[in-house]
Design a protein around this motif. Structure first.
Motif, PDB file in Angstrom:
ATOM      1  N   GLY A 209       4.811  10.943  -0.921  1.00 53.10           N
ATOM      2  CA  GLY A 209       4.187   9.969  -0.032  1.00 53.10           C
ATOM      3  C   GLY A 209       5.141   8.847   0.320  1.00 53.10           C
TER       4      GLY A 209
ATOM      5  N   GLU B 146      -3.794  11.062  -2.707  1.00 53.22           N
ATOM      6  CA  GLU B 146      -4.671   9.920  -2.402  1.00 53.22           C
ATOM      7  C   GLU B 146      -4.451   9.512  -0.954  1.00 53.22           C
ATOM      8  N   LYS B 147      -5.005  10.257  -0.035  1.00 51.79           N
ATOM      9  CA  LYS B 147      -4.769  10.009   1.391  1.00 51.79           C
ATOM     10  C   LYS B 147      -5.350   8.692   1.882  1.00 51.79           C
ATOM     11  N   ARG B 148      -6.380   8.178   1.195  1.00 49.36           N
ATOM     12  CA  ARG B 148      -7.003   6.926   1.625  1.00 49.36           C
ATOM     13  C   ARG B 148      -6.135   5.712   1.301  1.00 49.36           C
ATOM     14  N   GLY B 149      -5.165   5.888   0.487  1.00 50.88           N
ATOM     15  CA  GLY B 149      -4.271   4.772   0.168  1.00 50.88           C
ATOM     16  C   GLY B 149      -4.521   4.201  -1.210  1.00 50.88           C
ATOM     17  N   THR B 150      -3.473   3.650  -1.746  1.00 55.04           N
ATOM     18  CA  THR B 150      -3.482   3.078  -3.075  1.00 55.04           C
ATOM     19  C   THR B 150      -2.808   1.713  -3.005  1.00 55.04           C
TER      20      THR B 150
ATOM     21  N   LYS C 195       0.530   5.681   0.371  1.00 55.39           N
ATOM     22  CA  LYS C 195      -0.277   6.850   0.699  1.00 55.39           C
ATOM     23  C   LYS C 195       0.452   8.067   0.188  1.00 55.39           C
ATOM     24  N   SER C 196      -0.307   9.013  -0.345  1.00 56.53           N
ATOM     25  CA  SER C 196       0.294  10.243  -0.851  1.00 56.53           C
ATOM     26  C   SER C 196      -0.516  11.442  -0.386  1.00 56.53           C
TER      27      SER C 196
ATOM     28  N   ASP D  34       0.827  -1.203   0.000  1.00 50.53           N
ATOM     29  CA  ASP D  34       0.000   0.000   0.000  1.00 50.53           C
ATOM     30  C   ASP D  34       0.859   1.249   0.000  1.00 50.53           C
TER      31      ASP D  34
END
Length: 158
Positions: A150, A63-67, A59-60, A57
């Motif tokens: 991130g 896209e704070k919820r995660g990728t 996080k940036s 995973d």
């Protein structure tokens, strides 16, 4: 002129890191022999051999919820490798971009990854392989030229 100086310093630093990693690997082998045991088998396999896939995973700031990320390795030459990163964004959109970089051939060590410039998008990733996982920090720009940064944590899939 400053850029050329910084590039020369970076190249010298990379060579120093490579020499230190070789010396560290040699010391690990000597230490294992002195203990009368064998080196850890996990440290004897190339974590960036062609076909290896790392998943995890990221996080940036965007896209704070995660990728969800997958780093796949397609080629390896010494410490250099190339492959691709595929990501599934929180909204379900999928993106993939090619990458190249350097990583230790065995054991723990520094990982440096870079994507080519595609339009306005480019990524720089840097981190370490430690105990079978990669902790990365990244920075770059999106396709729209928006700055992003991130972190990601990846583990081997296979």
């Amino acid at each position: 002129m400053k850029i050329e100086l910084l590039e020369a310093k970076l190249l010298a630093s990379e060579k120093t890191v490579e020499l230190l990693e070789k010396e560290c690997e040699q010391l690990r082998k000597e230490n294992a022999q002195l203990k009368g045991g064998k080196a850890d088998p996990a440290d004897q396999q190339d974590h960036f051999a062609p076909g290896v896939v790392w998943i995890g995973d990221a996080k940036s700031n965007i896209e704070k919820r995660g990728t969800r990320w997958a780093l796949s390795v397609s080629e390896r030459d010494g410490k250099k490798f190339s492959g691709a990163i595929a990501a599934v964004l929180p909204d379900g959109k999928k993106v993939e971009f090619s990458v190249s970089g350097t990583a230790p051939s065995m054991g723990n060590g520094l990982v440096v990854i870079e994507s080519p410039l595609v339009g306005r998008a480019k990524m720089f990733l840097r981190g370490r392989v430690t105990n079978g996982q990669i902790a990365l920090a990244f920075t770059g720009t999106t396709a729209l030229g928006e700055k992003m940064f991130g972190s990601a944590t990846l583990k081997p899939k296979n």
